[in-house]
Scaffold this motif. Structure first.
Motif, PDB file in Angstrom:
ATOM      1  N   GLU A   1      12.653 -16.452  27.241  1.00  0.00           N
ATOM      2  CA  GLU A   1      11.234 -16.371  27.589  1.00  0.00           C
ATOM      3  C   GLU A   1      10.987 -15.625  28.899  1.00  0.00           C
ATOM      4  O   GLU A   1       9.836 -15.409  29.285  1.00  0.00           O
ATOM      5  CB  GLU A   1      10.647 -17.785  27.702  1.00  0.00           C
ATOM      6  CG  GLU A   1      10.677 -18.568  26.397  1.00  0.00           C
ATOM      7  CD  GLU A   1      10.108 -19.972  26.548  1.00  0.00           C
ATOM      8  OE1 GLU A   1       9.482 -20.233  27.602  1.00  0.00           O
ATOM      9  OE2 GLU A   1      10.292 -20.794  25.636  1.00  0.00           O
ATOM     10  N   ARG A   2      12.042 -15.249  29.590  1.00  0.00           N
ATOM     11  CA  ARG A   2      11.879 -14.666  30.926  1.00  0.00           C
ATOM     12  C   ARG A   2      11.223 -13.290  30.895  1.00  0.00           C
ATOM     13  O   ARG A   2      10.426 -12.957  31.778  1.00  0.00           O
ATOM     14  CB  ARG A   2      13.228 -14.619  31.650  1.00  0.00           C
ATOM     15  CG  ARG A   2      13.724 -16.023  31.970  1.00  0.00           C
ATOM     16  CD  ARG A   2      15.013 -16.052  32.750  1.00  0.00           C
ATOM     17  NE  ARG A   2      15.374 -17.439  33.037  1.00  0.00           N
ATOM     18  CZ  ARG A   2      16.417 -17.805  33.778  1.00  0.00           C
ATOM     19  NH1 ARG A   2      17.209 -16.879  34.305  1.00  0.00           N
ATOM     20  NH2 ARG A   2      16.670 -19.086  33.977  1.00  0.00           N
ATOM     21  N   LYS A   3      11.528 -12.489  29.899  1.00  0.00           N
ATOM     22  CA  LYS A   3      10.912 -11.166  29.827  1.00  0.00           C
ATOM     23  C   LYS A   3       9.408 -11.285  29.651  1.00  0.00           C
ATOM     24  O   LYS A   3       8.637 -10.514  30.238  1.00  0.00           O
ATOM     25  CB  LYS A   3      11.524 -10.366  28.683  1.00  0.00           C
ATOM     26  CG  LYS A   3      10.999  -8.941  28.605  1.00  0.00           C
ATOM     27  CD  LYS A   3      11.687  -8.154  27.498  1.00  0.00           C
ATOM     28  CE  LYS A   3      11.126  -6.738  27.434  1.00  0.00           C
ATOM     29  NZ  LYS A   3      11.765  -5.944  26.340  1.00  0.00           N
ATOM     30  N   ASP A   4       8.961 -12.253  28.853  1.00  0.00           N
ATOM     31  CA  ASP A   4       7.530 -12.450  28.631  1.00  0.00           C
ATOM     32  C   ASP A   4       6.831 -12.959  29.887  1.00  0.00           C
ATOM     33  O   ASP A   4       5.612 -12.816  30.014  1.00  0.00           O
ATOM     34  CB  ASP A   4       7.307 -13.444  27.488  1.00  0.00           C
ATOM     35  CG  ASP A   4       7.750 -12.877  26.142  1.00  0.00           C
ATOM     36  OD1 ASP A   4       7.788 -11.636  26.015  1.00  0.00           O
ATOM     37  OD2 ASP A   4       8.052 -13.677  25.239  1.00  0.00           O
ATOM     38  N   LYS A   5       7.583 -13.551  30.802  1.00  0.00           N
ATOM     39  CA  LYS A   5       6.997 -14.082  32.033  1.00  0.00           C
ATOM     40  C   LYS A   5       7.275 -13.169  33.221  1.00  0.00           C
ATOM     41  O   LYS A   5       7.172 -13.584  34.386  1.00  0.00           O
ATOM     42  CB  LYS A   5       7.545 -15.486  32.305  1.00  0.00           C
ATOM     43  CG  LYS A   5       7.145 -16.515  31.239  1.00  0.00           C
ATOM     44  CD  LYS A   5       7.653 -17.900  31.571  1.00  0.00           C
ATOM     45  CE  LYS A   5       7.319 -18.894  30.465  1.00  0.00           C
ATOM     46  NZ  LYS A   5       5.850 -19.049  30.280  1.00  0.00           N
ATOM     47  N   ALA A   6       7.638 -11.924  32.943  1.00  0.00           N
ATOM     48  CA  ALA A   6       7.886 -10.932  33.975  1.00  0.00           C
ATOM     49  C   ALA A   6       6.912  -9.776  33.805  1.00  0.00           C
ATOM     50  O   ALA A   6       6.755  -9.237  32.703  1.00  0.00           O
ATOM     51  CB  ALA A   6       9.315 -10.418  33.894  1.00  0.00           C
ATOM     52  N   ASN A   7       6.230  -9.422  34.877  1.00  0.00           N
ATOM     53  CA  ASN A   7       5.241  -8.349  34.823  1.00  0.00           C
ATOM     54  C   ASN A   7       5.087  -7.775  36.221  1.00  0.00           C
ATOM     55  O   ASN A   7       5.124  -8.510  37.214  1.00  0.00           O
ATOM     56  CB  ASN A   7       3.902  -8.882  34.318  1.00  0.00           C
ATOM     57  CG  ASN A   7       2.871  -7.784  34.162  1.00  0.00           C
ATOM     58  OD1 ASN A   7       2.191  -7.432  35.118  1.00  0.00           O
ATOM     59  ND2 ASN A   7       2.750  -7.244  32.962  1.00  0.00           N
TER      60      ASN A   7
END
Length: 286
Positions: free
Chosen positions: A131-137
């Motif tokens: 889930e880390r990519k989805d919570k990285a921006n």
């Protein structure tokens, strides 16, 4: 890096890299550990890497963890490590030119960094890898913001420990090897002090680090802003000077010059000399 039972630290090396055999041989009971998908197998009695393929072990050695590092129950399975603040009560009231209140408040601030790095890593641990990519921006993401700020309390913790550890000395001069290194890089002890003061004057809200450069094998001053901006690579840190206002405002107000004089009067040159000795040993063994 991870922690195993018994408060021992494990340094991971990617498979295929040559193990630091010279590093392993310094331990009284050198051992090796293989980490594969968090499955641990042991090879005890490793002596300078003999009997173990240099490519088969991802992890080379472990040793007693430093006092500030403690293991959590989940550490073996890839969980977070809890960092505990070191004790510096012996410095309070024992540093010439520094009031007990100044040092007490500085220690309290250091303890705050320890608390924050533990909080940040605990929060990151809650986010599954998938889930880390989805919570990285770039603009904002929970994981990316935690990661972005991680270096501040982490470096804030260990820079303060380096600072407090290199205090508590006397007016004794540096040992011969350290003196030669300082004179070789700066020309004289007085030139070194002038350069330190010049760097401290402009490193507002940061640090000045006396370093040993593994490339040119000379000493340098590294200016650092906040706790992480401007740190140079290939450096071994020998002396830490805190130039944030919290390090001196109670006793000296805005008089940084007097703060630096008090700092220099309390440098523990034995600690600095030991750091240099270890740095040069590591450089020769590399």
């Amino acid at each position: 890096m991870g922690v195993l039972p018994g408060n021992r630290v494990v340094f991971d090396r990617p498979g295929g890299l040559r193990p630091p055999v010279g590093f392993v041989r310094n331990f009284a009971q050198p051992e090796a550990v293989l980490l594969r998908s968090q499955t641990i197998s042991w090879a005890a009695g490793l002596q300078r890497g003999r009997g173990v393929s240099r490519t088969s072990f991802a992890t080379l050695a472990f040793f007693d963890a430093p006092p500030g590092l403690r293991r959590t129950e989940s550490a073996v399975e890839g969980g977070t490590m809890t960092i505990e603040a070191k004790k510096y009560d012996d410095l309070v009231g024992n540093l010439e030119g520094f009031s007990p209140k100044q040092i007490e408040q500085h220690i309290k601030l250091y303890q705050g960094y320890v608390k924050k790095i533990n909080e940040i890593r605990a929060e990151m641990e809650k986010i599954p890898f998938g889930e880390r990519k989805d919570k990285a921006n770039f603009s904002f993401g929970k994981y990316s913001e935690l990661k972005r700020r991680e270096s501040v309390p982490y470096n804030g913790t260990y820079l303060h420990e380096m600072y407090f550890d290199n205090l508590g000395g006397s007016r004794a001069k540096p040992k011969a090897d350290l003196t030669r290194a300082i004179e070789g890089a700066f020309g004289s002890q007085s030139n070194w002090e002038e350069d330190l003061r010049a760097c401290a004057e402009t490193a507002t809200g940061g640090w000045v680090l006396l370093t040993y450069d593994r490339i040119d094998e000379k000493l340098h001053h590294n200016q650092v802003w906040e706790h992480s901006n401007g740190i140079m690579l290939n450096q071994e840190h020998l002396l830490a000077l805190d130039t944030w206002e919290h390090a001196f405002m109670i006793d000296f107000g805005t008089d940084k010059k007097s703060y630096l004089t008090a700092f220099l009067a309390n440098v523990n040159w034995k600690v600095v000399a030991e750091r240099l000795d270890k740095a040069t040993q590591r450089a020769r063994a590399a």
